[in-house]
Design a protein around this motif. Structure first.
Motif, short mmCIF file in Angstrom:
data_model
loop_
_atom_site.label_atom_id
_atom_site.label_comp_id
_atom_site.label_asym_id
_atom_site.label_seq_id
_atom_site.Cartn_x
_atom_site.Cartn_y
_atom_site.Cartn_z
N HIS A 6 0.82 -1.21 0.00
CA HIS A 6 0.00 0.00 0.00
C HIS A 6 0.85 1.26 0.00
O HIS A 6 0.32 2.36 -0.18
N PRO A 12 0.97 3.32 -3.67
CA PRO A 12 -0.25 4.08 -3.99
C PRO A 12 -0.45 5.29 -3.08
O PRO A 12 -0.87 6.36 -3.54
N LYS A 13 -0.15 5.13 -1.81
CA LYS A 13 -0.32 6.24 -0.88
C LYS A 13 0.64 7.37 -1.21
O LYS A 13 0.28 8.55 -1.14
N ARG A 54 -0.64 9.14 -4.32
CA ARG A 54 -1.82 9.97 -3.98
C ARG A 54 -1.38 11.23 -3.25
O ARG A 54 -1.93 12.32 -3.49
#
Length: 514
Positions: free
Chosen positions: A444, A447-448, A451
Motif C-alpha cells: 500500500h 499508492p499512498k 496519492r
C-alpha cells in the motif's frame, strides 16, 4: 530471566531520509529498517527477554518492566536519547547508551547513562552481557574497531518489518577516504573491514524470508575495495538469480570514482543494484579539494554521473553548500548543473562541522565554530554551526533553502527525471516482481505516496502522470523512478511543513519529565 529493552529514539526533526509522509494514527513508517537495534538484539544471550522499539514507528513504553534499557542514536537523536534515558532512570531502570553519537561525544552522554558503551560491540558483547547478568557491570565499555565477522544475524523477527520500505544489511565498516567534514571515519575508521561472504548470504536469506524485496546495503562505501567488492557482487548476482521472480533490488552508498570502472558497474547492475547514494557535494573544484574529496575530481562530474546512469543505476545525490570557496555565484551554478543532470533525487543541505572531524578542528582553530553540532542537527539540513567564509550565515542558509525548494518544484523535478530517462539504457530489464503483491504488507506504500504527491496540486499530479508514462517506455527504469517519487514525497513533506512542527503527532510520547 534478565530482560532488556532496546530502543532507537526518534530523530528531533523530520528530514529527507525519514518516511513521515506515510505516518498514520496507528504508527509510523521508515524508509530503511533500523539495523542497529536488530543487530544488538542478536548479541543478547539465550534466556534473556528482549523488547525492541524503533520510535519512528511506535512509541516507547516508559513503564516497561525490564532490568536494562539500551539506547542508541546519532547526533540528530541526541535530545531524545537524553530525555528517554532520564525518564527510564527516574523509573529505576539501568540505562545503557551507545551508538555513533556516544562514541563521538562520550563526555556528553556520560552523565545520562549508568553504562556508557563506546566503539563497536562485537569484541565486548560476551563480557558486557555476562556482567549485566551477574549484576557487576562496569560504568563504561569500549569496543574499539571490531572484527565484524563476529557480528550475529540480526533479529528481524523482533522488528516491525512491515513498516519498513527496505531491509538493511551491512557488509563492511570503514572508508579509506579522508573527507574533511565526515564523522563516519572518526568512529568506524579508515581501514575497511569486511564480513565473510557466507555471513552476508545468510543475512540476505533472513531479509528475504521476512519479506523484503528491496535491501539497502548500508556500507559507507560498498565498492571502494575493488577486489573484495567484485567477489561479493558475483555472489549477490548468483543469490539473486536463484530467487526467480522473488528477486530483490539493492541500494548502497558509493563514491563517484566507481564511474571509471566499467566492469564494476556491470557487476553491480547484474547483481540487482538500482540506486547509489553518492556524495556529489559540489561542482566547485576548489571546494572539493578543500574538503579532501579528490575522488570526485578524477573525471568530469557530469561524465561520471552519465556513466553510472548509462549502466542502468540511478544516483541519489548528496549536495552541500557552504564550503570556504563557495560564493553567492555557486548557487546558480549548482542549480544549472542539477537541472542539466540525470539526478532527480538530491539531498541539499548546508555544510556543518561534526565534532571530532578534521573540519571541526580546523574551524575551531580559526575561531569559526559557533555552537556544538547538535544545536544545528536538531534543526535539520538548513542550519549550521560554522561561520561561512564568503557570505553571512543567514544568506548561506536562505540561498540553500531556496535551491532545495527549486529542486522539488514539480517542473524542475520532472525535467531531471526526463534527463535520467534519456541517459538510462533502453536495453536494461527491470528486476522481476512477484505477482502476489497483495500479500505484501508494504504494497500500500506506493499508492499512498502517489496519492500524496498528486494531492499537492495540479502541477504535481501532472508530473506524476508524465514521468510514469515516460518511464513505461523504458520499463527497466521504472523501479528507479518509483524510488525517486517516494523520496520526492518525503522531501516535499519536509520542505513544505511548518518548521516549528517537526514532531510526529500521535507517534512520539509526551515529553519525558525526569
Amino acid at each position: 530471566m534478565p530482560s532488556i529493552y532496546i530502543i532507537n529514539p526518534a530523530a528531533e526533526h523530520a528530514s529527507y531520509y525519514g518516511f513521515e509522509v506515510l505516518d498514520e494514527a496507528d504508527g509510523g513508517y521508515v524508509s530503511v529498517a533500523d539495523l542497529t537495534t536488530a543487530t544488538l538484539a542478536g548479541f543478547v544471550p539465550e534466556g534473556w527477554d528482549i523488547r525492541l522499539t524503533d520510535e519512528a514507528i511506535s512509541p516507547v513504553d516508559l513503564d516497561a518492566q525490564v532490568d536494562f534499557v539500551a539506547i542508541t542514536g546519532k547526533v540528530s537523536q541526541r535530545g531524545r536519547m537524553i530525555a528517554l534515558a532520564e525518564g527510564f532512570r527516574a523509573r529505576g531502570r539501568t540505562v545503557l547508551i551507545g551508538g555513533p553519537f556516544a562514541s563521538l561525544s562520550p563526555q556528553d552522554m556520560r552523565p545520562h547513562a549508568d553504562i556508557l558503551v563506546t566503539g563497536e560491540i562485537e569484541e565486548i558483547a560476551d563480557e558486557l552481557f555476562a556482567d549485566l547478568a551477574a549484576g557487576r557491570w562496569q560504568n563504561q565499555y569500549n569496543g574499539g574497531f571490531a572484527d565484524i565477522r563476529k557480528s550475529p544475524i540480526p533479529r528481524w523477527d523482533l522488528y516491525p518489518v512491515d513498516r519498513a520500505q527496505s531491509g538493511a544489511l551491512q557488509t563492511t565498516r570503514g572508508c579509506p577516504f579522508n573527507c574533511e567534514f565526515c564523522d563516519v571515519i572518526q568512529y568506524q575508521g579508515r581501514k575497511q573491514r569486511h564480513k565473510d561472504t557466507d555471513q552476508i548470504l545468510r543475512e540476505l536469506d533472513q531479509l528475504h524470508a521476512v519479506g523484503f524485496r528491496s535491501i539497502f546495503i548500508v556500507d559507507d562505501n560498498f565498492t571502494v575495495h575493488r577486489s573484495w567488492a567484485r567477489a561479493v557482487l558475483l555472489e549477490l548476482a548468483a543469490w539473486n538469480a536463484a530467487r526467480g521472480d522473488e528477486r530483490v533490488s539493492f541500494i548502497t552508498q558509493a563514491s563517484l570514482d566507481i564511474a571509471r570502472d566499467t566492469e564494476m558497474l556491470v557487476l553491480c547492475r547484474e547483481a540487482g543494484f538500482k540506486m547509489f547514494f553518492m556524495g556529489v557535494e559540489t561542482i566547485n573544484e576548489a571546494s572539493l579539494r578543500e574538503a579532501g574529496k579528490r575522488q570526485n575530481l578524477i573525471q568530469p562530474m557530469h561524465q561520471a554521473i552519465d556513466a553510472i546512469v548509462g549502466h542502468g543505476i540511478g544516483v541519489h545525490a548528496g549536495i552541500i553548500l557552504g564550503f570556504d570557496h563557495d560564493s553567492v555565484d555557486t548557487f546558480e551554478e549548482m542549480r544549472q548543473f542539477l537541472q542539466d543532470s540525470p539526478l532527480p533525487e538530491v539531498a541539499v543541505g548546508v555544510l556543518t562541522a561534526p565534532q571530532g572531524t578534521d573540519l571541526y578542528h580546523r574551524l575551531e582553530r580559526e575561531g569559526r565554530i559557533d555552537g556544538p553540532i547538535w544545536t544545528s542537527a536538531i534543526q535539520g539540513p538548513f542550519a549550521t554551526n560554522i561561520v561561512p567564509a564568503l557570505m553571512p550565515r543567514e544568506d548561506l542558509v536562505a540561498r540553500t533553502v531556496e535551491l532545495a525548494r527549486y529542486c522539488f518544484e514539480p517542473n524542475s523535478f520532472e525535467q531531471r527525471i526526463m534527463n535520467f530517462l534519456a541517459k538510462f539504457p533502453a536495453s536494461h530489464v527491470s528486476t522481476p516482481r512477484r505477482t502476489a503483491r497483495a500479500r505484501d504488507p508494504r504494497s500500500h506504500m506506493l499508492p499512498k505516496i502517489l496519492r500524496y504527491i498528486s494531492s499537492l496540486g495540479e502541477a504535481e499530479e501532472l508530473m506524476v502522470r508524465t514521468v510514469l508514462k515516460a518511464g513505461a517506455q523504458k520499463p527497466g527504469a521504472l523501479p528507479s523512478i518509483l524510488y525517486f517519487l517516494s523520496h520526492y514525497a518525503q522531501s516535499r513533506f519536509y520542505l513544505d511543513m511548518d518548521r516549528g512542527q517537526l514532531a510526529k503527532p500521535g507517534i512520539l510520547p509526551a515529553p519525558v519529565n525526569a
